[in-house]
Design a protein around this motif. Structure first.
Motif, PDB file in Angstrom:
ATOM      1  N   GLY A  60     -74.810  -9.661   6.098  1.00  0.00           N
ATOM      2  CA  GLY A  60     -74.280  -8.303   6.125  1.00  0.00           C
ATOM      3  C   GLY A  60     -75.280  -7.312   6.679  1.00  0.00           C
ATOM      4  O   GLY A  60     -76.493  -7.539   6.690  1.00  0.00           O
ATOM      5  N   ALA A  61     -74.775  -6.182   7.145  1.00  0.00           N
ATOM      6  CA  ALA A  61     -75.624  -5.119   7.671  1.00  0.00           C
ATOM      7  C   ALA A  61     -76.427  -4.482   6.535  1.00  0.00           C
ATOM      8  O   ALA A  61     -75.975  -4.411   5.398  1.00  0.00           O
ATOM      9  N   GLU A  62     -77.612  -3.992   6.845  1.00  0.00           N
ATOM     10  CA  GLU A  62     -78.444  -3.351   5.833  1.00  0.00           C
ATOM     11  C   GLU A  62     -77.911  -1.967   5.474  1.00  0.00           C
ATOM     12  O   GLU A  62     -78.014  -1.526   4.326  1.00  0.00           O
ATOM     13  N   TYR A  63     -77.344  -1.289   6.461  1.00  0.00           N
ATOM     14  CA  TYR A  63     -76.849   0.069   6.237  1.00  0.00           C
ATOM     15  C   TYR A  63     -75.361   0.148   6.569  1.00  0.00           C
ATOM     16  O   TYR A  63     -74.872  -0.538   7.474  1.00  0.00           O
ATOM     17  N   ALA A  64     -74.653   0.987   5.837  1.00  0.00           N
ATOM     18  CA  ALA A  64     -73.213   1.184   6.053  1.00  0.00           C
ATOM     19  C   ALA A  64     -73.000   2.191   7.170  1.00  0.00           C
ATOM     20  O   ALA A  64     -73.605   3.266   7.173  1.00  0.00           O
ATOM     21  N   SER A  65     -72.137   1.853   8.100  1.00  0.00           N
ATOM     22  CA  SER A  65     -71.867   2.750   9.221  1.00  0.00           C
ATOM     23  C   SER A  65     -70.615   3.592   9.001  1.00  0.00           C
ATOM     24  O   SER A  65     -70.376   4.544   9.732  1.00  0.00           O
ATOM     25  N   LEU A  66     -69.794   3.220   8.007  1.00  0.00           N
ATOM     26  CA  LEU A  66     -68.542   3.927   7.757  1.00  0.00           C
ATOM     27  C   LEU A  66     -68.521   4.459   6.331  1.00  0.00           C
ATOM     28  O   LEU A  66     -69.323   4.039   5.500  1.00  0.00           O
ATOM     29  N   ARG A  67     -67.580   5.361   6.045  1.00  0.00           N
ATOM     30  CA  ARG A  67     -67.412   5.844   4.677  1.00  0.00           C
ATOM     31  C   ARG A  67     -65.984   6.346   4.492  1.00  0.00           C
ATOM     32  O   ARG A  67     -65.301   6.704   5.454  1.00  0.00           O
ATOM     33  N   PHE A  68     -65.551   6.370   3.237  1.00  0.00           N
ATOM     34  CA  PHE A  68     -64.270   6.969   2.896  1.00  0.00           C
ATOM     35  C   PHE A  68     -64.410   8.493   2.901  1.00  0.00           C
ATOM     36  O   PHE A  68     -65.521   9.031   2.967  1.00  0.00           O
ATOM     37  N   ALA A  69     -63.276   9.171   2.813  1.00  0.00           N
ATOM     38  CA  ALA A  69     -63.262  10.625   2.642  1.00  0.00           C
ATOM     39  C   ALA A  69     -62.816  10.937   1.223  1.00  0.00           C
ATOM     40  O   ALA A  69     -62.032  10.191   0.621  1.00  0.00           O
ATOM     41  N   ALA A  70     -63.328  12.021   0.673  1.00  0.00           N
ATOM     42  CA  ALA A  70     -62.925  12.437  -0.678  1.00  0.00           C
ATOM     43  C   ALA A  70     -61.470  12.874  -0.654  1.00  0.00           C
ATOM     44  O   ALA A  70     -61.037  13.639   0.206  1.00  0.00           O
ATOM     45  N   ALA A  71     -60.686  12.386  -1.609  1.00  0.00           N
ATOM     46  CA  ALA A  71     -59.274  12.754  -1.693  1.00  0.00           C
ATOM     47  C   ALA A  71     -59.043  13.929  -2.639  1.00  0.00           C
ATOM     48  O   ALA A  71     -57.930  14.440  -2.717  1.00  0.00           O
ATOM     49  N   ARG A  72     -60.079  14.343  -3.350  1.00  0.00           N
ATOM     50  CA  ARG A  72     -59.971  15.479  -4.263  1.00  0.00           C
ATOM     51  C   ARG A  72     -61.012  16.530  -3.879  1.00  0.00           C
ATOM     52  O   ARG A  72     -62.020  16.196  -3.246  1.00  0.00           O
ATOM     53  N   PRO A  73     -60.805  17.787  -4.277  1.00  0.00           N
ATOM     54  CA  PRO A  73     -61.808  18.823  -3.999  1.00  0.00           C
ATOM     55  C   PRO A  73     -63.145  18.434  -4.626  1.00  0.00           C
ATOM     56  O   PRO A  73     -63.208  18.098  -5.808  1.00  0.00           O
ATOM     57  N   VAL A  74     -64.199  18.481  -3.829  1.00  0.00           N
ATOM     58  CA  VAL A  74     -65.510  18.018  -4.285  1.00  0.00           C
ATOM     59  C   VAL A  74     -66.249  19.145  -5.001  1.00  0.00           C
ATOM     60  O   VAL A  74     -66.368  20.253  -4.484  1.00  0.00           O
ATOM     61  N   ASP A  75     -66.718  18.854  -6.215  1.00  0.00           N
ATOM     62  CA  ASP A  75     -67.601  19.773  -6.930  1.00  0.00           C
ATOM     63  C   ASP A  75     -68.600  18.944  -7.726  1.00  0.00           C
ATOM     64  O   ASP A  75     -68.535  17.711  -7.743  1.00  0.00           O
ATOM     65  N   GLU A  76     -69.549  19.609  -8.362  1.00  0.00           N
ATOM     66  CA  GLU A  76     -70.608  18.899  -9.078  1.00  0.00           C
ATOM     67  C   GLU A  76     -70.057  18.061 -10.230  1.00  0.00           C
ATOM     68  O   GLU A  76     -70.536  16.957 -10.505  1.00  0.00           O
ATOM     69  N   THR A  77     -69.035  18.576 -10.912  1.00  0.00           N
ATOM     70  CA  THR A  77     -68.462  17.842 -12.045  1.00  0.00           C
ATOM     71  C   THR A  77     -67.860  16.523 -11.590  1.00  0.00           C
ATOM     72  O   THR A  77     -68.065  15.474 -12.210  1.00  0.00           O
ATOM     73  N   LEU A  78     -67.099  16.565 -10.487  1.00  0.00           N
ATOM     74  CA  LEU A  78     -66.488  15.335  -9.992  1.00  0.00           C
ATOM     75  C   LEU A  78     -67.547  14.374  -9.469  1.00  0.00           C
ATOM     76  O   LEU A  78     -67.433  13.151  -9.661  1.00  0.00           O
ATOM     77  N   CYS A  79     -68.587  14.896  -8.824  1.00  0.00           N
ATOM     78  CA  CYS A  79     -69.680  14.022  -8.384  1.00  0.00           C
ATOM     79  C   CYS A  79     -70.334  13.336  -9.581  1.00  0.00           C
ATOM     80  O   CYS A  79     -70.688  12.159  -9.509  1.00  0.00           O
ATOM     81  N   ASP A  80     -70.478  14.066 -10.688  1.00  0.00           N
ATOM     82  CA  ASP A  80     -71.026  13.463 -11.910  1.00  0.00           C
ATOM     83  C   ASP A  80     -70.132  12.329 -12.408  1.00  0.00           C
ATOM     84  O   ASP A  80     -70.620  11.276 -12.838  1.00  0.00           O
ATOM     85  N   LEU A  81     -68.818  12.541 -12.352  1.00  0.00           N
ATOM     86  CA  LEU A  81     -67.880  11.518 -12.826  1.00  0.00           C
ATOM     87  C   LEU A  81     -67.924  10.272 -11.939  1.00  0.00           C
ATOM     88  O   LEU A  81     -67.847   9.139 -12.433  1.00  0.00           O
TER      89      LEU A  81
END
Length: 254
Positions: A101-122
């Motif tokens: 496998g590759a050492e680093y990820a070249s792709l990522r998902f997008a957040a489906a909910r509004p991003v804030d610190e609380t959700l990042c904590d969860l």
């Protein structure tokens, strides 16, 4: 620290070709890294560091282009399945496929909910549970790498920061179901961009198996968890939107 000071600190005082600027300087820096035997991960790290020290747009863009080219090559290389012939118990020769496998990820998902610190904590809490329960490897920055791979960036975090792939320690069926649970339902946690890569292509970029071998779309696209207990566990991981947020989002869709 100036760019010249960084060159001496990171590459040594004998680095003569690294003068000037723009695309030529970026190419010279890349050549030096290759000549000195730096692996792709180290090359990307140093090229990225350089973009923050020399405020030259042509140079910076050329370095980022080089990083993107390395990541595309790593992803392509991981997708090429090297075939070897092995004997099964009956003595019949059959193909066995593998690929690092590759050492680093070249792709990522997008957040489906509004991003804030609380959700990042969860999201962090979800990933920490997976680490503690033996589903993900224990390593520094894994939680941040994978949270960002799911599309959740805290204020001030660099969206161009390289993210290492996460080593998944359970079966691919379990990984498939966890991704489905995050992406499905009325209030998904992650989504894919309409014009971007597909769900399983992204998942294959984010994860490798316990041996560090690459997943492929076809390996991850299908899966089923037989254990009801494990299925309940996976469902319990995905953060639920607060009642207020969920109600607001439903009202907005009326």
């Amino acid at each position: 620290m100036t760019f010249a000071e960084w060159i001496v600190q990171r590459l040594g005082s004998d680095t003569e070709p690294l003068r000037g600027g723009g695309v030529d300087l970026a190419a010279a820096l890349s050549d030096v890294l290759v000549e000195r035997g730096y692996d792709y991960g180290q090359q990307k790290e140093l090229l990225y560091e350089a973009t923050g020290l020399l405020h030259d747009l042509d140079f910076g863009n050329a370095c980022l282009d080089r990083i993107a080219a390395i990541e595309a090559y790593e992803q392509r290389r991981a997708a090429v399945r090297v075939k070897t012939l092995v004997k099964c118990r009956s003595g019949v020769m059959k193909n066995k496929q593998w690929g690092v496998g590759a050492e680093y990820a070249s792709l990522r998902f997008a957040a489906a909910r509004p991003v804030d610190e609380t959700l990042c904590d969860l999201v962090d809490d979800m990933l920490k549970r997976l680490v503690a329960d033996g589903y993900l490897e224990v390593r520094q920055d894994l939680v941040r790498d994978l949270r960002q791979g799911l599309g959740y960036y805290r204020d001030g975090e660099d969206v161009f920061r390289p993210r290492r792939t996460a080593r998944w320690l359970r079966g691919q069926n379990v990984l498939h179901v966890w991704v489905v649970l995050m992406k499905g339902g009325r209030d998904p946690l992650i989504r894919v961009e309409r014009s971007g890569a597909g769900c399983w292509e992204i998942a294959a970029s984010l994860f490798v198996d316990r041996q560090g071998k690459a997943f492929t779309n076809s390996r991850l696209e299908h899966g089923k968890v037989e254990s009801e207990e494990e299925l309940r566990y996976l469902r319990s991981l995905v953060p639920r939107p607060s009642t207020t947020v969920a109600s607001r989002e439903r009202m907005a869709s009326w």
